[in-house]
Design a protein around this motif. Structure first.
Motif, PDB file in Angstrom:
ATOM      1  N   MET A 273      32.804  43.691  52.742  1.00  0.00           N
ATOM      2  CA  MET A 273      33.111  45.020  52.577  1.00  0.00           C
ATOM      3  C   MET A 273      33.770  45.430  51.300  1.00  0.00           C
ATOM      4  SD  MET A 273      31.002  46.537  54.834  1.00  0.00           S
ATOM      5  CE  MET A 273      29.805  45.370  54.434  1.00  0.00           C
ATOM      6  N   ARG A 274      34.837  44.914  51.190  1.00  0.00           N
ATOM      7  CA  ARG A 274      35.643  45.107  50.027  1.00  0.00           C
ATOM      8  C   ARG A 274      34.980  44.818  48.580  1.00  0.00           C
ATOM      9  NH1 ARG A 274      39.851  42.824  53.280  1.00  0.00           N
ATOM     10  NH2 ARG A 274      39.626  40.825  52.261  1.00  0.00           N
ATOM     11  N   ASP A 275      34.184  43.727  48.989  1.00  0.00           N
ATOM     12  CA  ASP A 275      33.286  43.211  47.645  1.00  0.00           C
ATOM     13  C   ASP A 275      32.168  44.294  47.531  1.00  0.00           C
ATOM     14  OD1 ASP A 275      35.203  41.094  47.396  1.00  0.00           O
ATOM     15  OD2 ASP A 275      33.668  39.822  48.433  1.00  0.00           O
ATOM     16  N   LYS A 276      31.706  44.585  48.414  1.00  0.00           N
ATOM     17  CA  LYS A 276      30.554  45.540  48.314  1.00  0.00           C
ATOM     18  C   LYS A 276      31.121  47.015  47.946  1.00  0.00           C
ATOM     19  CE  LYS A 276      26.444  46.778  51.097  1.00  0.00           C
ATOM     20  NZ  LYS A 276      25.630  46.940  52.530  1.00  0.00           N
ATOM     21  N   ARG A 277      32.333  47.309  48.315  1.00  0.00           N
ATOM     22  CA  ARG A 277      32.918  48.531  47.699  1.00  0.00           C
ATOM     23  C   ARG A 277      33.109  48.627  46.178  1.00  0.00           C
ATOM     24  NH1 ARG A 277      38.100  51.217  50.427  1.00  0.00           N
ATOM     25  NH2 ARG A 277      39.015  49.381  49.922  1.00  0.00           N
ATOM     26  N   VAL A 278      33.499  47.316  45.737  1.00  0.00           N
ATOM     27  CA  VAL A 278      33.869  47.328  44.385  1.00  0.00           C
ATOM     28  C   VAL A 278      32.547  47.176  43.596  1.00  0.00           C
ATOM     29  CG1 VAL A 278      34.437  45.527  42.635  1.00  0.00           C
ATOM     30  CG2 VAL A 278      35.886  45.920  44.811  1.00  0.00           C
ATOM     31  N   MET A 279      31.520  46.687  44.143  1.00  0.00           N
ATOM     32  CA  MET A 279      30.214  46.659  43.420  1.00  0.00           C
ATOM     33  C   MET A 279      29.614  48.177  43.472  1.00  0.00           C
ATOM     34  SD  MET A 279      28.173  43.260  44.673  1.00  0.00           S
ATOM     35  CE  MET A 279      28.403  43.228  46.353  1.00  0.00           C
ATOM     36  N   ARG A 280      29.795  48.869  44.549  1.00  0.00           N
ATOM     37  CA  ARG A 280      29.435  50.327  44.493  1.00  0.00           C
ATOM     38  C   ARG A 280      30.126  51.052  43.369  1.00  0.00           C
ATOM     39  NH1 ARG A 280      29.543  49.917  50.246  1.00  0.00           N
ATOM     40  NH2 ARG A 280      31.408  50.860  50.365  1.00  0.00           N
ATOM     41  N   ALA A 281      31.464  50.819  43.322  1.00  0.00           N
ATOM     42  CA  ALA A 281      32.108  51.393  42.220  1.00  0.00           C
ATOM     43  C   ALA A 281      31.785  51.058  40.906  1.00  0.00           C
ATOM     44  CB  ALA A 281      33.727  51.094  42.344  1.00  0.00           C
ATOM     45  N   GLU A 282      31.427  49.992  40.541  1.00  0.00           N
ATOM     46  CA  GLU A 282      30.906  49.310  39.522  1.00  0.00           C
ATOM     47  C   GLU A 282      29.491  50.026  38.865  1.00  0.00           C
ATOM     48  OE1 GLU A 282      30.838  45.224  39.700  1.00  0.00           O
ATOM     49  OE2 GLU A 282      33.287  44.694  39.308  1.00  0.00           O
ATOM     50  N   GLU A 283      28.647  50.228  40.151  1.00  0.00           N
ATOM     51  CA  GLU A 283      27.422  50.630  39.842  1.00  0.00           C
ATOM     52  C   GLU A 283      27.528  52.118  39.425  1.00  0.00           C
ATOM     53  OE1 GLU A 283      23.149  51.525  42.370  1.00  0.00           O
ATOM     54  OE2 GLU A 283      25.147  50.620  43.372  1.00  0.00           O
ATOM     55  N   ALA A 284      28.482  53.042  40.253  1.00  0.00           N
ATOM     56  CA  ALA A 284      28.511  54.133  39.769  1.00  0.00           C
ATOM     57  C   ALA A 284      29.219  54.346  38.347  1.00  0.00           C
ATOM     58  CB  ALA A 284      29.576  54.968  40.858  1.00  0.00           C
ATOM     59  N   ALA A 285      30.130  53.386  37.710  1.00  0.00           N
ATOM     60  CA  ALA A 285      30.626  53.644  36.549  1.00  0.00           C
ATOM     61  C   ALA A 285      29.357  52.863  35.444  1.00  0.00           C
ATOM     62  CB  ALA A 285      31.749  52.386  36.320  1.00  0.00           C
ATOM     63  N   ASN A 286      28.740  52.207  35.874  1.00  0.00           N
ATOM     64  CA  ASN A 286      27.642  51.896  34.933  1.00  0.00           C
ATOM     65  C   ASN A 286      26.494  53.071  34.635  1.00  0.00           C
ATOM     66  OD1 ASN A 286      28.723  49.312  34.327  1.00  0.00           O
ATOM     67  ND2 ASN A 286      27.433  48.535  36.177  1.00  0.00           N
ATOM     68  N   LYS A 287      26.410  53.777  35.623  1.00  0.00           N
ATOM     69  CA  LYS A 287      25.323  55.166  35.665  1.00  0.00           C
ATOM     70  C   LYS A 287      26.015  56.133  34.651  1.00  0.00           C
ATOM     71  CE  LYS A 287      23.066  54.344  39.994  1.00  0.00           C
ATOM     72  NZ  LYS A 287      22.805  54.767  41.358  1.00  0.00           N
ATOM     73  N   LEU A 288      27.423  56.351  34.717  1.00  0.00           N
ATOM     74  CA  LEU A 288      28.036  57.208  34.043  1.00  0.00           C
ATOM     75  C   LEU A 288      27.720  57.450  32.410  1.00  0.00           C
ATOM     76  CD1 LEU A 288      30.229  59.513  34.571  1.00  0.00           C
ATOM     77  CD2 LEU A 288      31.988  58.165  33.929  1.00  0.00           C
TER      78      LEU A 288
END
Length: 323
Positions: A273-288
């Motif tokens: 779940m921690r890795d998944k949260r990091v991936m969600r943050a990276e995905e949001a940063a890449n969409k910015l």
């Protein structure tokens, strides 16, 4: 006499004045007759049929879609305000529960607000249409839009509100779930049972993640009441509507059934779940950057063009004027 009244109405409200008055009269008649039609009067013959049906039963109680309460003022309109199909009623109830509305009468109030806001919008639209018609000529299409538009908006407003609340609540639960797993892992490794760790997590998460804390508190109370643990956890995953929690519940139930260590299962799942949260943050940063491209072009390109080309255009205009 009829022709005189028609001419008088058309002089005040325009050529569509008689039609508007007929429509307004129809809406008023509907509003007057609806309370009469919605009153649920018990037929003596139906009462006898119910008694005979109860006598023929072998003691098994039938499952009801809802539970009537004496303090509910909308109970007599339940047949009108609530779906009579069990699947449709369950879908609406599940959506409201995932949005945070867990009252027994949530479905009833939801449909009541849809009906009330829809009628209120129709009344406002009719008044506005009459006002605009008295000011000048209005086409039939615009007249229909002015009358029906507010009613449709009022009817869809509760659905939009519940959908937004559901999405916001799911996002809050998803964001707080990894921290919840870490805290639960610490409690289990410290020697507490699963029930005690759930109770401790529900108390600690109230300030940061109130939605998730509320769900764990419900789980704790249901376990204390003696409800089976697997049923309690499945109900929690259904109320939350989050795939991560559904997988977590499956892991806990399998650990309990096969006798494996809950601490080991929590450790592995919390790391995922921690890795998944990091991936969600990276995905949001890449969409910015993609989302900022249009705004950047609109806010930076015109000032740059003015700064770079503006003096040249000014000199050209001065030379042409002087020539």
């Amino acid at each position: 006499m009829i022709e005189t009244a028609k001419n008088l109405i058309e002089s005040y409200l325009g050529p569509f004045g008689p039609l508007m008055l007929v429509g307004l009269l129809g809406v008023m008649m509907i509003l007057i007759t609806l309370p009469i039609l919605m009153q649920k009067q018990e037929d003596p013959l139906d009462r006898l049929r119910d008694q005979a049906r109860k006598q023929r039963k072998d003691g098994n109680a039938t499952e009801k879609l809802r539970t009537a309460t004496s303090k509910d003022k909308l109970e007599k309109y339940s047949n009108f305000l609530e779906p009579q199909d069990a699947d449709e009623y369950g879908a609406v109830k599940l959506k409201l529960m995932q949005a945070g509305y867990k009252s027994k009468n949530a479905v009833r109030f939801y449909h009541f607000f849809q009906f009330a806001l829809g009628v209120f919008g129709l009344v406002l639209g009719g008044i506005y249409a009459i006002y605009k018609t008295s000011q000048g000529d209005v086409t039939t299409q615009n007249l229909m839009l002015m009358c029906l538009g507010p009613g449709v908006v009022g009817y869809m407003l509760p659905k939009y509100w519940v959908t937004r609340r559901q999405a916001t609540r799911i996002d809050n639960i998803t964001n707080g779930f990894p921290d919840c797993l870490d805290m639960m892992l610490v409690c289990v490794e410290a020697g507490q049972s699963l029930d005690q760790s759930i109770m401790r997590v529900s108390n600690e998460l109230k300030a940061g993640f109130p939605e998730l804390s509320e769900e764990f508190e419900i789980v704790s109370h249901e376990m204390k009441a003696g409800k089976p643990k697997d049923s309690v956890l499945r109900d929690m995953s259904e109320r939350c509507g989050v795939q991560d929690i559904s997988s977590f519940v499956t892991v806990l139930i399998q650990s309990q059934q096969f006798g494996t260590s809950i601490a080991d299962a929590l450790r592995v799942y919390a790391s995922e779940m921690r890795d998944k949260r990091v991936m969600r943050a990276e995905e949001a940063a890449n969409k910015l950057p993609t989302k900022m491209t249009l705004a950047t072009m609109m806010l930076t390109v015109p000032p740059l063009l003015v700064i770079l080309i503006g003096p040249s255009i000014y000199n050209i205009s001065q030379n042409l004027g002087g020539g």
